[in-house]
Scaffold this motif. Sequence first.
Motif, PDB file in Angstrom:
ATOM      1  N   GLN A   1      27.717  22.250 118.292  1.00  0.00           N
ATOM      2  CA  GLN A   1      27.155  22.007 116.966  1.00  0.00           C
ATOM      3  C   GLN A   1      27.883  20.866 116.256  1.00  0.00           C
ATOM      4  N   ILE A   2      29.191  20.827 116.398  1.00  0.00           N
ATOM      5  CA  ILE A   2      29.964  19.727 115.796  1.00  0.00           C
ATOM      6  C   ILE A   2      29.552  18.395 116.408  1.00  0.00           C
ATOM      7  N   ASP A   3      29.424  18.359 117.739  1.00  0.00           N
ATOM      8  CA  ASP A   3      29.040  17.122 118.419  1.00  0.00           C
ATOM      9  C   ASP A   3      27.659  16.664 117.975  1.00  0.00           C
ATOM     10  N   GLN A   4      26.699  17.614 117.871  1.00  0.00           N
ATOM     11  CA  GLN A   4      25.348  17.257 117.440  1.00  0.00           C
ATOM     12  C   GLN A   4      25.345  16.749 116.000  1.00  0.00           C
ATOM     13  N   THR A   5      26.162  17.354 115.150  1.00  0.00           N
ATOM     14  CA  THR A   5      26.247  16.913 113.762  1.00  0.00           C
ATOM     15  C   THR A   5      26.793  15.496 113.667  1.00  0.00           C
ATOM     16  N   LEU A   6      27.842  15.225 114.409  1.00  0.00           N
ATOM     17  CA  LEU A   6      28.441  13.888 114.381  1.00  0.00           C
ATOM     18  C   LEU A   6      27.488  12.845 114.954  1.00  0.00           C
ATOM     19  N   THR A   7      26.748  13.225 116.010  1.00  0.00           N
ATOM     20  CA  THR A   7      25.752  12.304 116.565  1.00  0.00           C
ATOM     21  C   THR A   7      24.673  12.001 115.541  1.00  0.00           C
ATOM     22  N   GLY A   8      24.234  13.038 114.805  1.00  0.00           N
ATOM     23  CA  GLY A   8      23.232  12.837 113.762  1.00  0.00           C
ATOM     24  C   GLY A   8      23.719  11.949 112.642  1.00  0.00           C
ATOM     25  N   LEU A   9      25.021  11.966 112.396  1.00  0.00           N
ATOM     26  CA  LEU A   9      25.600  11.106 111.365  1.00  0.00           C
ATOM     27  C   LEU A   9      25.834   9.680 111.859  1.00  0.00           C
ATOM     28  N   GLY A  10      25.585   9.456 113.144  1.00  0.00           N
ATOM     29  CA  GLY A  10      25.768   8.111 113.687  1.00  0.00           C
ATOM     30  C   GLY A  10      27.151   7.843 114.225  1.00  0.00           C
ATOM     31  N   VAL A  11      28.007   8.860 114.256  1.00  0.00           N
ATOM     32  CA  VAL A  11      29.371   8.668 114.756  1.00  0.00           C
ATOM     33  C   VAL A  11      29.319   8.453 116.271  1.00  0.00           C
ATOM     34  N   GLY A  12      29.940   7.392 116.742  1.00  0.00           N
ATOM     35  CA  GLY A  12      29.993   7.115 118.166  1.00  0.00           C
ATOM     36  C   GLY A  12      28.729   6.492 118.727  1.00  0.00           C
ATOM     37  N   ARG A  13      27.706   6.284 117.920  1.00  0.00           N
ATOM     38  CA  ARG A  13      26.476   5.678 118.418  1.00  0.00           C
ATOM     39  C   ARG A  13      26.699   4.206 118.686  1.00  0.00           C
TER      40      ARG A  13
END
Length: 285
Positions: free
Chosen positions: A79-91
């Motif tokens: 869930q943390i990873d999906q949240t960070l991906t949704g925020l654009g972190v690491g994209r």
Amino acid sequence: MYSHLPSLNGLRVFEAAARHLSFKMAATELQLTPTAVSHQIRNLEAHLDMPLFIRHTRAVELTPAGQTLFETSRQVLRQIDQTLTGLGVGRQSLTINAAQGFASLWLAQHLPDFQNRYPDLRVSVSQSDEPAIEATDINITRQSPATSPPALKLPEQFGLYASPAYLARKQTHQTLMQVRHQSQPEVINWQSWQQAYGTFREAQLIEFDREDQLLQACLAGQGLALTSSLLVSTQVENGWLKPCLPEKVLSGSGYQVITSADNKRAVRLLLEWLSEQLGITQTAV
């Protein structure tokens, strides 16, 4: 608050070790040493004051407490990873400049597959028959700059294609269609076709400025198109167009893929994907 929580890094190491049931495989995934993984697990067990693994000579297994913690930590970390991906972190972004015909008739048809495979990549596509001057990760053109060898060459052949509706009609005179100005070194048109094969000499000729205009007219059953096998591949696969005289083709120059950042993960993934889709081999990395 949260006084019982261990370190997030310790939970991440534990989750990998529990998922693999192997400290060695967890170390490989996390780019750590097995000793470092074992140390993190022992620190976590000491913090919780309970064993999480039963250690055997060549294997480990989870204790009941370890199994419970594994199920929870896996869900929370995901869930943390999906949240960070949704925020654009690491994209990572990927900018592509492609020749107009290739961009609209091939890339636009196939790019959803690439984006479904790599949802963390932000892809931007522009269309131009000339290499982009501004910073662009990938240029797909018919001609490459002399100073930049292509990372990939995309082959093509020119053949005759028509819609099933056009072929079903009994034609007294054929309507031949082609692109007026081709952005490639050699000229491939109905004149060069007739010089090679001598067919369809008595026919009406219609010319278009762009490949997408030619394709739309062909799909609408307006005539017989002389065009690139690469650009109509999706329409042929779907049965919307059919090759005519498939044994008679003219070799085209194809497209060349020029990269400006081969070490970029997104560039490497796109080159691998293009190679897979078209069944070709990379010529440079």
